[in-house]
Design a protein around this motif. Structure first.
Motif, PDB file in Angstrom:
ATOM      1  N   UNK A 226       0.745  -1.234  -0.039  1.00 45.12           N
ATOM      2  CA  UNK A 226      -0.171   0.114  -0.066  1.00 45.12           C
ATOM      3  C   UNK A 226       0.862   1.439   0.025  1.00 45.12           C
ATOM      4  N   UNK A 227       1.949   1.276   0.570  1.00 42.78           N
ATOM      5  CA  UNK A 227       2.934   2.316   0.592  1.00 42.78           C
ATOM      6  C   UNK A 227       3.308   2.738  -1.016  1.00 42.78           C
ATOM      7  N   UNK A 228       3.577   1.929  -1.746  1.00 41.06           N
ATOM      8  CA  UNK A 228       3.943   2.089  -3.090  1.00 41.06           C
ATOM      9  C   UNK A 228       2.633   2.706  -3.879  1.00 41.06           C
ATOM     10  N   UNK A 229       1.501   2.307  -3.419  1.00 40.42           N
ATOM     11  CA  UNK A 229       0.445   3.121  -4.067  1.00 40.42           C
ATOM     12  C   UNK A 229       0.463   4.585  -3.547  1.00 40.42           C
ATOM     13  N   UNK A 230       0.423   4.561  -2.090  1.00 39.76           N
ATOM     14  CA  UNK A 230       0.447   5.872  -1.662  1.00 39.76           C
ATOM     15  C   UNK A 230       1.542   6.685  -2.424  1.00 39.76           C
TER      16      UNK A 230
ATOM     17  N   UNK B 144      -9.106  13.700   1.160  1.00 45.44           N
ATOM     18  CA  UNK B 144      -7.851  13.469   0.884  1.00 45.44           C
ATOM     19  C   UNK B 144      -6.872  13.435   2.324  1.00 45.44           C
ATOM     20  N   UNK B 145      -7.358  14.891   2.838  1.00 43.22           N
ATOM     21  CA  UNK B 145      -6.400  15.023   4.218  1.00 43.22           C
ATOM     22  C   UNK B 145      -6.970  13.880   5.168  1.00 43.22           C
ATOM     23  N   UNK B 146      -8.400  13.650   5.366  1.00 43.85           N
ATOM     24  CA  UNK B 146      -9.122  12.796   6.136  1.00 43.85           C
ATOM     25  C   UNK B 146      -8.205  11.504   6.019  1.00 43.85           C
ATOM     26  N   UNK B 147      -8.302  10.969   4.690  1.00 43.00           N
ATOM     27  CA  UNK B 147      -7.581   9.790   4.581  1.00 43.00           C
ATOM     28  C   UNK B 147      -6.058   9.685   5.023  1.00 43.00           C
ATOM     29  N   UNK B 148      -5.357  10.638   4.699  1.00 45.83           N
ATOM     30  CA  UNK B 148      -4.120  10.399   5.249  1.00 45.83           C
ATOM     31  C   UNK B 148      -3.986  10.563   6.878  1.00 45.83           C
ATOM     32  N   UNK B 149      -4.716  11.354   7.563  1.00 44.19           N
ATOM     33  CA  UNK B 149      -4.736  11.229   8.787  1.00 44.19           C
ATOM     34  C   UNK B 149      -5.253   9.738   9.448  1.00 44.19           C
ATOM     35  N   UNK B 150      -6.305   9.369   8.688  1.00 42.32           N
ATOM     36  CA  UNK B 150      -6.459   7.969   9.149  1.00 42.32           C
ATOM     37  C   UNK B 150      -5.608   6.782   8.849  1.00 42.32           C
ATOM     38  N   UNK B 151      -4.747   6.906   7.819  1.00 40.99           N
ATOM     39  CA  UNK B 151      -3.786   5.922   7.633  1.00 40.99           C
ATOM     40  C   UNK B 151      -2.427   6.241   7.980  1.00 40.99           C
ATOM     41  N   UNK B 152      -2.185   7.323   8.360  1.00 44.21           N
ATOM     42  CA  UNK B 152      -0.691   7.812   8.824  1.00 44.21           C
ATOM     43  C   UNK B 152      -0.155   7.005   9.765  1.00 44.21           C
ATOM     44  N   UNK B 153      -0.840   6.511  10.522  1.00 47.07           N
ATOM     45  CA  UNK B 153      -0.296   5.571  11.784  1.00 47.07           C
ATOM     46  C   UNK B 153       0.264   4.364  11.201  1.00 47.07           C
ATOM     47  N   UNK B 154      -0.296   3.884   9.932  1.00 42.67           N
ATOM     48  CA  UNK B 154       0.176   2.417   9.565  1.00 42.67           C
ATOM     49  C   UNK B 154       1.178   2.477   8.359  1.00 42.67           C
ATOM     50  N   UNK B 155       1.328   3.794   7.940  1.00 36.51           N
ATOM     51  CA  UNK B 155       2.196   3.906   6.571  1.00 36.51           C
ATOM     52  C   UNK B 155       3.477   5.027   6.923  1.00 36.51           C
ATOM     53  N   UNK B 156       4.664   4.393   6.631  1.00 31.39           N
ATOM     54  CA  UNK B 156       5.857   5.479   6.786  1.00 31.39           C
ATOM     55  C   UNK B 156       5.726   6.354   5.710  1.00 31.39           C
ATOM     56  N   UNK B 157       5.137   6.104   4.487  1.00 37.79           N
ATOM     57  CA  UNK B 157       5.420   7.081   3.597  1.00 37.79           C
ATOM     58  C   UNK B 157       4.464   8.130   3.874  1.00 37.79           C
ATOM     59  N   UNK B 158       3.097   7.846   4.386  1.00 37.49           N
ATOM     60  CA  UNK B 158       2.205   9.150   4.722  1.00 37.49           C
ATOM     61  C   UNK B 158       2.721   9.902   5.922  1.00 37.49           C
ATOM     62  N   UNK B 159       3.474   9.096   6.857  1.00 42.03           N
ATOM     63  CA  UNK B 159       4.053   9.867   7.973  1.00 42.03           C
ATOM     64  C   UNK B 159       5.109  10.993   7.400  1.00 42.03           C
ATOM     65  N   UNK B 160       5.975  10.396   6.608  1.00 43.30           N
ATOM     66  CA  UNK B 160       7.037  11.196   6.076  1.00 43.30           C
ATOM     67  C   UNK B 160       6.519  12.347   5.076  1.00 43.30           C
ATOM     68  N   UNK B 161       5.375  11.844   4.211  1.00 45.64           N
ATOM     69  CA  UNK B 161       4.896  12.847   3.505  1.00 45.64           C
ATOM     70  C   UNK B 161       4.228  14.138   4.375  1.00 45.64           C
ATOM     71  N   UNK B 162       3.626  13.682   5.285  1.00 43.38           N
ATOM     72  CA  UNK B 162       2.630  14.706   6.168  1.00 43.38           C
ATOM     73  C   UNK B 162       3.663  15.644   6.921  1.00 43.38           C
ATOM     74  N   UNK B 163       4.841  15.069   7.483  1.00 46.04           N
ATOM     75  CA  UNK B 163       5.882  15.827   8.118  1.00 46.04           C
ATOM     76  C   UNK B 163       6.364  16.815   7.026  1.00 46.04           C
ATOM     77  N   UNK B 164       6.680  16.457   6.051  1.00 47.37           N
ATOM     78  CA  UNK B 164       7.377  17.356   4.756  1.00 47.37           C
ATOM     79  C   UNK B 164       6.280  18.249   4.679  1.00 47.37           C
ATOM     80  N   UNK B 165       5.150  18.136   4.183  1.00 41.83           N
ATOM     81  CA  UNK B 165       3.972  19.087   3.975  1.00 41.83           C
ATOM     82  C   UNK B 165       3.864  20.050   5.143  1.00 41.83           C
ATOM     83  N   UNK B 166       3.900  19.629   6.302  1.00 39.54           N
ATOM     84  CA  UNK B 166       3.786  20.593   7.337  1.00 39.54           C
ATOM     85  C   UNK B 166       4.930  21.373   7.594  1.00 39.54           C
TER      86      UNK B 166
END
Length: 192
Positions: free
Chosen positions: A60-64, A110-132
């Motif tokens: 799933x991270x590859x998809x993200x 999209x923002x809600x999906x990112x928040x819901x999946x961030x706990x399980x995805x390193x890609x989303x954690x990293x992207x979220x931190x970068x965008x912040x």
């Protein structure tokens, strides 16, 4: 007569179409409110087999990552490249709040999906931190007066104009858009 090159090109084009269909399916599911679509749901929506999903995406991270590549330019642009950055402080603050809150509304799913999946995805954690970091830098470039505030106030104002705050004001507290904007703007005006 069909050549080997033509056959290979046809397979590659089908593979690219399948990949794009899966990215589009993931985005469509998210827009419909499925903030954590599974590989099976995505492949079914795209009209491809689950094996095709895992041929295209290792996990799933590859998809993200692929989804981020597809949408990041337009999402980032809606925050970073719009709005009036000229004029007095109140004009610029109004434009900043308007621009961000319009983007929050536009990209809500999209923002809600990112928040819901961030706990399980390193890609989303990293992207979220970068965008912040990008977002805070953008706010401080837009409103340079923020840089002269104590760090605690800068952190508070950054949090005040975040999706988390916007979601709270709109969904949890039930404020209409104009009132939610007014609350955020008032906090900025009191602290600057």
């Amino acid at each position: 007569m069909t050549t080997i090159t033509q056959i290979a090109d046809g397979r590659r084009q089908r593979s690219e179409r399948s990949r794009k269909a899966m990215i589009d399916a993931a985005l469509a599911l998210i827009q419909e409110g499925n903030f954590a679509p599974t590989a099976r749901e995505i492949s079914e929506r795209a009209g491809v087999g689950i094996r095709s999903f895992f041929r295209q995406f290792e996990d799933m991270d590859s998809l993200f990552l692929a989804v981020d590549e597809e949408i990041s330019e337009s999402v980032v642009s809606s925050f970073l490249h719009r709005g009036d950055r000229e004029g007095d402080l109140e004009t610029r603050l109004g434009s900043l709040v308007l621009t961000y809150t319009e983007a929050f509304e536009t990209h809500r799913a999209l923002l809600l999906a990112t928040k819901s999946l961030r706990w399980s995805s390193q890609v989303l954690k990293d992207n979220y931190a970068h965008y912040q970091v990008l977002s805070r830098d953008n706010k401080e470039a837009w409103i340079p007066e923020l840089k002269s505030l104590p760090e605690e106030d800068r952190q508070l104002l950054d949090a005040c104009l975040s999706f988390e705050m916007w979601h709270r004001l709109r969904e949890i507290q039930g404020l209409p858009i104009t009132e939610a904007r007014s609350v955020i703007l008032r906090v900025f005006l009191k602290l600057i």
